[in-house]
Every structure is written in C-alpha cells, then in structure tokens.
Write a protein that holds these residues in place. Structure first.
Motif, PDB file in Angstrom:
ATOM      1  N   PRO A  29      -9.708  -5.704  -6.035  1.00  0.00           N
ATOM      2  CA  PRO A  29     -10.270  -4.500  -6.660  1.00  0.00           C
ATOM      3  C   PRO A  29      -9.332  -3.296  -6.485  1.00  0.00           C
ATOM      4  N   LEU A  30      -9.270  -2.484  -7.506  1.00  0.00           N
ATOM      5  CA  LEU A  30      -8.506  -1.234  -7.473  1.00  0.00           C
ATOM      6  C   LEU A  30      -7.049  -1.443  -7.061  1.00  0.00           C
ATOM      7  N   ILE A  31      -6.390  -2.380  -7.731  1.00  0.00           N
ATOM      8  CA  ILE A  31      -5.001  -2.725  -7.402  1.00  0.00           C
ATOM      9  C   ILE A  31      -4.120  -1.474  -7.360  1.00  0.00           C
ATOM     10  N   ASN A  32      -4.265  -0.610  -8.349  1.00  0.00           N
ATOM     11  CA  ASN A  32      -3.396   0.569  -8.405  1.00  0.00           C
ATOM     12  C   ASN A  32      -3.544   1.438  -7.157  1.00  0.00           C
ATOM     13  N   LEU A  33      -4.777   1.635  -6.708  1.00  0.00           N
ATOM     14  CA  LEU A  33      -4.995   2.439  -5.501  1.00  0.00           C
ATOM     15  C   LEU A  33      -4.490   1.724  -4.251  1.00  0.00           C
ATOM     16  N   VAL A  34      -4.614   0.414  -4.219  1.00  0.00           N
ATOM     17  CA  VAL A  34      -4.096  -0.362  -3.085  1.00  0.00           C
ATOM     18  C   VAL A  34      -2.584  -0.179  -2.987  1.00  0.00           C
ATOM     19  N   VAL A  35      -1.898  -0.246  -4.127  1.00  0.00           N
ATOM     20  CA  VAL A  35      -0.432  -0.079  -4.144  1.00  0.00           C
ATOM     21  C   VAL A  35      -0.048   1.323  -3.683  1.00  0.00           C
ATOM     22  N   ILE A  36      -0.708   2.328  -4.223  1.00  0.00           N
ATOM     23  CA  ILE A  36      -0.404   3.710  -3.848  1.00  0.00           C
ATOM     24  C   ILE A  36      -0.667   3.920  -2.354  1.00  0.00           C
ATOM     25  N   GLY A  37      -1.765   3.376  -1.853  1.00  0.00           N
ATOM     26  CA  GLY A  37      -2.068   3.471  -0.426  1.00  0.00           C
ATOM     27  C   GLY A  37      -1.033   2.755   0.430  1.00  0.00           C
ATOM     28  N   ALA A  38      -0.614   1.571   0.004  1.00  0.00           N
ATOM     29  CA  ALA A  38       0.392   0.810   0.764  1.00  0.00           C
ATOM     30  C   ALA A  38       1.706   1.578   0.827  1.00  0.00           C
ATOM     31  N   VAL A  39       2.121   2.144  -0.291  1.00  0.00           N
ATOM     32  CA  VAL A  39       3.373   2.913  -0.310  1.00  0.00           C
ATOM     33  C   VAL A  39       3.239   4.168   0.548  1.00  0.00           C
ATOM     34  N   ALA A  40       2.075   4.798   0.533  1.00  0.00           N
ATOM     35  CA  ALA A  40       1.853   5.972   1.391  1.00  0.00           C
ATOM     36  C   ALA A  40       1.987   5.596   2.867  1.00  0.00           C
ATOM     37  N   VAL A  41       1.460   4.446   3.238  1.00  0.00           N
ATOM     38  CA  VAL A  41       1.559   3.980   4.627  1.00  0.00           C
ATOM     39  C   VAL A  41       3.014   3.660   4.973  1.00  0.00           C
ATOM     40  N   ILE A  42       3.702   2.950   4.087  1.00  0.00           N
ATOM     41  CA  ILE A  42       5.110   2.604   4.325  1.00  0.00           C
ATOM     42  C   ILE A  42       5.947   3.884   4.458  1.00  0.00           C
ATOM     43  N   GLY A  43       5.702   4.855   3.584  1.00  0.00           N
ATOM     44  CA  GLY A  43       6.423   6.124   3.649  1.00  0.00           C
ATOM     45  C   GLY A  43       6.109   6.917   4.899  1.00  0.00           C
ATOM     46  N   THR A  44       4.850   6.878   5.334  1.00  0.00           N
ATOM     47  CA  THR A  44       4.457   7.576   6.565  1.00  0.00           C
ATOM     48  C   THR A  44       5.144   6.942   7.775  1.00  0.00           C
TER      49      THR A  44
END
Length: 181
Positions: free
Chosen positions: A122-137
């Motif tokens: 569910p909500l693949i786009n938000l999962v991707v954005i969240g994952a990249v935010a975590v990786i960037g953090t």
C-alpha cells in the motif's frame, strides 16, 4: 521466498550499492566536487552525468518504440529536473537531487516489481519517499562524526525532493505506457 523475481533482486542490489556508495564516499565526495569545480568542469560533468542517467533510465524501460505520451512525459521530466537543479546554488546539493533520485527510482521500481507479482504494497510512493528520507537522514547523521562535514537539514529536504521527482517520473512513465482503453 523473500524476492518475487530475479529483476527484483537486481533492483535491490542496485539500490543497496547506490546507498553504500553514498555512505562510503562521504569523506572524499566534497574534495572531488571542489577539484572538479576548480577545473571549471562542474557544469559540464553534471550535465553529462545527468544526461547519462536519464538516457539509462529511459532506455531501460523501452520495450518498443516510445509512444507520444512517453516522449511528452520524458520531456516534461527533463524540463522539471533542469528547472529544479538550475535553482540550486551548491554542487553538493545538486548531487543530492541526482543521486537520491536514482536511489528512489530503483527502490520504486523494485516495489512495483513486487506488486506486479502479487505482493501488494500500500502507498508505494509514500513508502519510497519515506525510505529515501531515512537513508538521507542516516547520511546526515554519519556526517556529524566527520571532521570536515556537517549535518544539514537542507540536504534531507533535497533528498526528499529527489524522491518525489523520481516517484512522479516513474509513475508518470508507467501511466504513459499503459495501453489505451
């Protein structure tokens, strides 16, 4: 079975290699950028790398001649990326938009591959954005311990922007490739 296809495995390996490359070059990346800029090659190299990435992404998805919608989506994407990147003053931040865009694009493709094979996310786009935010953090947190680097919240915002652009491009391209009804 953890993965649904060989393609998904390849995509996750590419994503992991991209992230490991980002983290492993933290100590030398700024020096490379400064050297490149000192020779006046910054813009030229940036355009070459950006164009190469775009050509790679577009050609990897081509299974037949592109439709008009695909060409339009690609042109609009290039224009949007160019507008965004041209507004960024610092080369390090431009690099964030490109590199984290690649990471987001690959993670998005891996999750879509998973969904195609029946493992709905569910909500693949938000999962991707969240994952990249975590990786960037994590990238920024690592920099706290490096003497010549600093934690910068702006970099995380550029990482998120990169993810949003990549997800939007990938979703738009998938839309453009759908058969007309």
């Amino acid at each position: 079975m953890i993965f649904v296809s060989k393609r998904e495995i390849r995509l996750w390996v590419i994503a992991c290699l991209c992230v490991l490359t980002i983290y492993s070059t933290l100590t030398i990346a700024r020096d490379w950028l400064l050297l490149i800029e000192s020779f006046g090659w910054g813009l030229i190299l940036f355009v070459l790398v950006s164009t190469s990435v775009l050509v790679f992404v577009v050609t990897q998805g081509l299974r037949s001649l592109p439709k008009v919608k695909e060409i339009l989506v690609s042109i609009v994407t290039v224009v949007i990326y160019w507008l965004v990147i041209s507004e960024i003053d610092h080369p390090e931040e431009r690099v964030h938009v490109i590199i984290y865009g690649i990471v987001a694009f690959v993670i998005h493709a891996a999750l879509i591959e998973r969904s195609i094979h029946g493992k709905k996310i569910p909500l693949i786009n938000l999962v991707v954005i969240g994952a990249v935010a975590v990786i960037g953090t994590i990238d920024e947190i690592i920099q706290i311990g490096l003497s010549d680097r600093v934690f910068d919240i702006h970099d995380i915002w550029y990482d998120i922007l990169a993810a949003v652009l990549a997800v939007t491009f990938n979703s738009s391209l998938r839309w453009a490739r759908r058969p007309s009804t």
